[in-house]
Enzyme design. Structure first.
Site, mmCIF file in Angstrom:
data_model
loop_
_atom_site.group_PDB
_atom_site.id
_atom_site.type_symbol
_atom_site.label_atom_id
_atom_site.label_comp_id
_atom_site.label_asym_id
_atom_site.label_seq_id
_atom_site.Cartn_x
_atom_site.Cartn_y
_atom_site.Cartn_z
ATOM 1 N N ALA A 446 58.134 56.936 52.072
ATOM 2 C CA ALA A 446 56.975 56.736 51.208
ATOM 3 C C ALA A 446 57.103 55.382 50.543
ATOM 4 O O ALA A 446 58.201 54.854 50.369
ATOM 5 C CB ALA A 446 56.860 57.846 50.169
ATOM 6 N N LYS A 467 50.689 58.376 58.981
ATOM 7 C CA LYS A 467 50.701 57.705 57.683
ATOM 8 C C LYS A 467 49.470 58.116 56.896
ATOM 9 O O LYS A 467 48.344 57.958 57.365
ATOM 10 C CB LYS A 467 50.724 56.184 57.862
ATOM 11 C CG LYS A 467 50.694 55.426 56.540
ATOM 12 C CD LYS A 467 50.810 53.937 56.766
ATOM 13 C CE LYS A 467 50.803 53.178 55.458
ATOM 14 N NZ LYS A 467 50.949 51.728 55.650
ATOM 15 N N ASP A 561 56.691 40.797 55.585
ATOM 16 C CA ASP A 561 57.410 41.881 54.906
ATOM 17 C C ASP A 561 58.492 42.443 55.825
ATOM 18 O O ASP A 561 58.660 43.661 55.925
ATOM 19 C CB ASP A 561 56.428 42.975 54.484
ATOM 20 C CG ASP A 561 57.050 43.943 53.482
ATOM 21 O OD1 ASP A 561 58.124 43.619 52.925
ATOM 22 O OD2 ASP A 561 56.479 45.023 53.258
#
Length: 790
Positions: A446, A467, A561
C-alpha cells in the site's frame, strides 16, 4: 609557361582579332600529349575553369582514359559570364555553369557529380584520381555514372540508418537551464536541424523541417459581444440539436481532442436527454441498487485548471514506501464506452454519454428492464442536453453496469455525486468485475496512490495483482484526480517490454477504480532483505533494471520513482518495473526539445540531489542516479544516506573533498569539452583551488570514494559516473549499457519462441525464492509488527 596555357592565349587572341560575339565557352583542339601536363601549373597561369572531354568511344569516356592519337576538346567557362551557351557551343546546356556558381555552390556540385572518386582544385575544377578533369561535355558518361553510384550509395546508406533512441538524442541538461525560452528555442532549432542533416539524408535541401509539434493559437485581446454565447443559449442549442436528431437512426459525436477522450474514459456528466434511437447490436448486463435519477443542470467551468504536478510521495522508511504497480500492455481501442441504464421507468430520463470512440466506432445501446437483452429489439432511450465538450451529468444513487461488444467489454457505473465512470477490458465476458474476479484478501502493499491486493480470475483461476486507487481528496479537483489515474493507466497500457509490468484492464466498481495487472511472485526488496542473493544474481537484477530504464528512455519517458519497492520479480527470475504514477515525458519523437520535469517525487534515499535543489530538472539523470542507489542497496543491504541534503551527515561527507564549497555549484557543473590533444590535456595542471573542501583521493571517508570503496572494484567506474553530483556529467543509459562490466553480466532474459516467449537463464547464478509470507512488503510489515509485539 606550359604549352596548354600558350595554346589558350593564342586562341583568345584569334577570337579578339576576328571580333566574334562573346560567348560563354570557347573550343580549341589539342594534341593528346597536352593531356599529361601538370594541372596545378596550368591552374596557376589561367583564371578560367577548364574541363576535358574525349570524343572517342563511350567505354573510354567511362574510364576517363585518353585515346592515343585522338583529338581532345578543351572547354573553358569564363568566370565573369553567367549567360547560357550559344547554339554553336560544344557544351550541353545542362552542363554550363559559371565559376561563380561553382564556387558558391560547391557542396551541391560535388554531391551532384559525385566526389567519392574526385577531388576539386582551388579554381573549382573537378579532378579525378588520375589527374584529369572529370566533367564530360556531351556524353557525360563518367560523371553520370558517378552520380548514379553516389545516389545509390546514399540511398542505401539512408535506408539502413537507424533512427537514434530518444535517450541519447538530447544531451543531459543542467537544472534550470531553460529559463530563457528564446535561447532554448533557437538551440533546439539548431539541434533539430543537425539531427535532420544526420538522419534524414533523403530530405530535399530546399525545404524547412518542422521541429515542434506544438501549434500556438493566436492571442486575442478582446472579444466582441456578438461573438459571446451564454451558457443558456448553448444548452438550448444542444437541446434543439438533440431533438432534431431524434428521428435519425444513428448519431455521431466527436470529442475535440485525444485528452478529452481519455478524460471521458472515466467520467461523463449528462443532463436531460430525450430522443429515440435504435440499438446497434450489443448485449449488456446491469446491476442497479435503487436508482433515483434527478437530473441536474450541467456546470461549466470558465477557467482551465492548470496541469497538476505529481503528488510528493517521499518515504524515508522502505517499509512505508509507496508500491503502486502499473504495467505494460499494448492496447488497441476499438470503441468508446457509452453509458447504459437499466431498471428505469420509461417516463424517466436516462443520461447518455456524448464522447466518441477512438476507433471511430459509434454505437447506441438499448434500454431494458432486464439484466441481459438481445440486440434485435428496439428500445426507446430518451436523450438529454449534452455540453459542447461532450460531457453530460446524471445524478442518482449507486449503480453499476457492464456491457460487452465483440471481443471488448465496457462497464459503466455511477456514484452519488453524479459521476459516470467507464472501464474497458479486452475479451471480457460482459459481466461485472466482482463476478469475473475473486479477491483473495492477501495484501501485496500500500502507498499514497492506493493499495494492491491479489485477485483470482474465475474463468481460468489465474492470479492477478489488482491496484485499488485511492479516493479523491476533498481539496482535489476532479480534473486533477482523473488526470493522474488516466495518465498512469495510459502509460501502463502503452509500454510493451519484458522488464515492464503488464496492465490487463481498468474497471470501476463500488465507487473505486481498479487496475488489473500481471502478478509477480516476489518484491525485489523482499529478496534483498532475505540476505540470500549472490553477487551474480544482484548483477543480473541490476542489468534487467537498466534494460527497462533503457526502454523507457528510448521512447521519451522517465520513471522518476525508481526504487527497490517498485521492482518486482517473478519465479522465472525476470525483473519488472512498476508504478508509473510519477512518470513524465522528456522528449517527443522527431523533436530536439527537452521537456524538463518539476516537483519532488520518489523516496528520500533514492532522490537525486538536483530534485531537492531546483524547481526544474532533466528527469533522465534522475533515473540513472536512482538505479545506482538501487545497486548500492542490493550490495550493502543498507542506504548510503537517508536524504540527499547537507543536513544528512553521510551525504555531506559524500559531497566533501571536491574543491568546491557550494552544493549548487557542484550540481550545475558541465562536462569538460574534449581536448584535441590527449597528451596535452594530461600534462595540463589544474589551478589550485581556494576551497576549504580540498580533494583527497586517499581518504575513503569523504568524496565519491566514501560510497565506491564499499562496492566491487569492477563496478566502481560506471557506478561513479552514475552518482556524479552534476546531472549533466552523468553517463546516459546508452553509455552505461556499453560499459565492459555491464556487457559481461550474464542476464536472464526472454527470447521469442514462435507465438510465445521462453526464458533464457543466466548460467552463473540462480534466483533466490522466499516463502510467500515474506515475499512482499506487506508480509514483511506484518512480520515486523509481530516481532515488535513480542
Amino acid at each position: 609557361m606550359s604549352s596548354l596555357t600558350r595554346l589558350l592565349q593564342e586562341k583568345r587572341k584569334n577570337e579578339t582579332s576576328n571580333s566574334s560575339p562573346r560567348t560563354s565557352a570557347d573550343t580549341l583542339t589539342t594534341t593528346p600529349e597536352s593531356q599529361s601536363l601538370d594541372l596545378h601549373s596550368r591552374n596557376k597561369s589561367s583564371s578560367h575553369i577548364g574541363s576535358v572531354s574525349n570524343s572517342s568511344s563511350s567505354d573510354r569516356n567511362r574510364a576517363n582514359v585518353p585515346v592515343p592519337g585522338s583529338v581532345t576538346t578543351v572547354t573553358q567557362i569564363y568566370s565573369e559570364e553567367d549567360s547560357s551557351s550559344t547554339a554553336g557551343s560544344s557544351l550541353d546546356d545542362r552542363n554550363q555553369f559559371s565559376s561563380s556558381f561553382l564556387n558558391a555552390n560547391f557542396a551541391h556540385t560535388a554531391s551532384f557529380y559525385g566526389t567519392s572518386a574526385q577531388s576539386r582544385d582551388r579554381f573549382g575544377s573537378l579532378i579525378n584520381d588520375q589527374g584529369t578533369a572529370g566533367l564530360s561535355s556531351h556524353g557525360g558518361s563518367f560523371a553520370a555514372q558517378n552520380r548514379i553510384t553516389s545516389r545509390l550509395s546514399t540511398t542505401s546508406h539512408t535506408s539502413g540508418r537507424a533512427i537514434p533512441s530518444l535517450s541519447s538524442s538530447i544531451p543531459y541538461s543542467v537544472p534550470n537551464s531553460n529559463k530563457d525560452n528564446n535561447s532554448s528555442n533557437s538551440n533546439s532549432s539548431s539541434l533539430s536541424s543537425s539531427w535532420l542533416e544526420t538522419y534524414a539524408g533523403g530530405m530535399p535541401n530546399n525545404i524547412s523541417a518542422i521541429d515542434s509539434n506544438v501549434i500556438s493559437s493566436p492571442k486575442v485581446d478582446s472579444v466582441e459581444p456578438r461573438f459571446v454565447i451564454s451558457k443558456q443559449k448553448l444548452q438550448k442549442a444542444s437541446m434543439d440539436s438533440n431533438n432534431a436528431n431524434a428521428t435519425q437512426s444513428r448519431s455521431i459525436s466527436r470529442s475535440g481532442s485525444f485528452s478529452s477522450q481519455l478524460g471521458n474514459f472515466f467520467f461523463s456528466k449528462n443532463s436531460k436527454e430525450s430522443s429515440n434511437s435504435n440499438s446497434a447490436g450489443m448485449s449488456f448486463s446491469a446491476n442497479s441498487n435503487g436508482p433515483s435519477p434527478n437530473i441536474k443542470n450541467p456546470n461549466v467551468t470558465n477557467g482551465s485548471t492548470p496541469i497538476p504536478k505529481p503528488i510528493r510521495a517521499r518515504q524515508s522508511s522502505i517499509y512505508s514506501a509507496s508500491r503502486q504497480p502499473t504495467g505494460s500492455y499494448t492496447d488497441n481501442f476499438y470503441g468508446s464506452p457509452s453509458s447504459v441504464h437499466d431498471h428505469l421507468p420509461p417516463s424517466q430520463s436516462v443520461p447518455r454519454s456524448q464522447h466518441s470512440s477512438i476507433g471511430d466506432l459509434k454505437r447506441f445501446f438499448k434500454k431494458s428492464s432486464n439484466s441481459n437483452l438481445s440486440s434485435n429489439s428496439n428500445n426507446v432511450i430518451p436523450n438529454g442536453s449534452p455540453l459542447s465538450s461532450g460531457i453530460a451529468v446524471p445524478s442518482h444513487s449507486h449503480s453499476s453496469s457492464h456491457f460487452a461488444a465483440g471481443n471488448n467489454s465496457y462497464s459503466t457505473s455511477y456514484n452519488g455525486n453524479g459521476d459516470t465512470i467507464y472501464s474497458h477490458s479486452h475479451g471480457g465476458s460482459g459481466i461485472p468485475f466482482s463476478k469475473r474476479y475473486i479477491k483473495t484478501g492477501a495484501d501485496l502493499g500500500a502507498g499514497a496512490g492506493g493499495s494492491v491486493k491479489l485477485a483470482q480470475r474465475i474463468s481460468d483461476n489465474k492470479i492477478f495483482a489488482v491496484k485499488e486507487f485511492r479516493t479523491k481528496f476533498e481539496n482535489e479537483s476532479k480534473r486533477d484526480y482523473v488526470k493522474k489515474i488516466t495518465s498512469e493507466y495510459c502509460i501502463g497500457t502503452t509500454l510493451n517490454h519484458p522488464n515492464i509490468i503488464e496492465t490487463i484492464e481498468i474497471v470501476y466498481e463500488n465507487d473505486r477504480i481498479l487496475q488489473v495487472m500481471e502478478y509477480c511472485e516476489y518484491d525485489l526488496f523482499a529478496i534483498v532483505m532475505s540476505n540470500k542473493m549472490s553477487y551474480e544474481e544482484i548483477c543480473c537484477c541490476f542489468k534487467q533494471i537498466l534494460t527497462g530504464v533503457q526502454y523507457l528512455h528510448s521512447i521519451g519517458l522517465a520513471h522518476r520513482d525508481l526504487k527497490l519497492d517498485n521492482c518486482v520479480i517473478n519465479e522465472k527470475g525476470i525483473v519488472k518495473l512498476i508504478d508509473f504514477g510519477a512518470a513524465v515525458v522528456f522528449s517527443y519523437p522527431f523533436s530536439k526539445n527537452l521537456v524538463e520535469a518539476s516537483g519532488i517525487v520518489g523516496s528520500d534515499p533514492y532522490l537525486a540531489p538536483e530534485v531537492c535543489i531546483f524547481a526544474k530538472y532533466d528527469p533522465r539523470p534522475v533515473d540513472i542516479w536512482s538505479s545506482a542507489i538501487i545497486f548500492a542497496c542490493m550490495i550493502l543491504k543498507k542506504f548510503p544516506w537517508k536524504i540527499p541534503k547537507l543536513r544528512d551527515n553521510s551525504f555531506k561527507l559524500f559531497c566533501s573533498g571536491r574543491d568546491c564549497d557550494s552544493l549548487s555549484s557542484l550540481v550545475t557543473r558541465t562536462p569538460d569539452p574534449p581536448s584535441y590533444d590527449e597528451s596535452h590535456s594530461t600534462e595540463k595542471k589544474k589551478p589550485e583551488s581556494s576551497s576549504n573542501n580540498v580533494s583527497d583521493p586517499n581518504n575513503v571517508n569523504i568524496g565519491p570514494q566514501r560510497l565506491l570503496h564499499s562496492l566491487p572494484e569492477e563496478t566502481q567506474h560506471i557506478v561513479g559516473r552514475m552518482i556524479d553530483l552534476a546531472p549533466a556529467c552523468r553517463g546516459n543509459i546508452e553509455e552505461i549499457m556499453e560499459d565492459p562490466w555491464i556487457r559481461s553480466i550474464d542476464m536472464c532474459h526472454l527470447v521469442e519462441d514462435g507465438l510465445s516467449f521462453k526464458v533464457v537463464r543466466g548460467e552463473d547464478h540462480h534466483h533466490t525464492q522466499v516463502d510467500q509470507s515474506e515475499a512482499h512488503i506487506a508480509g514483511l510489515e506484518k512480520k515486523k509488527k509481530k516481532q515488535n509485539n513480542q
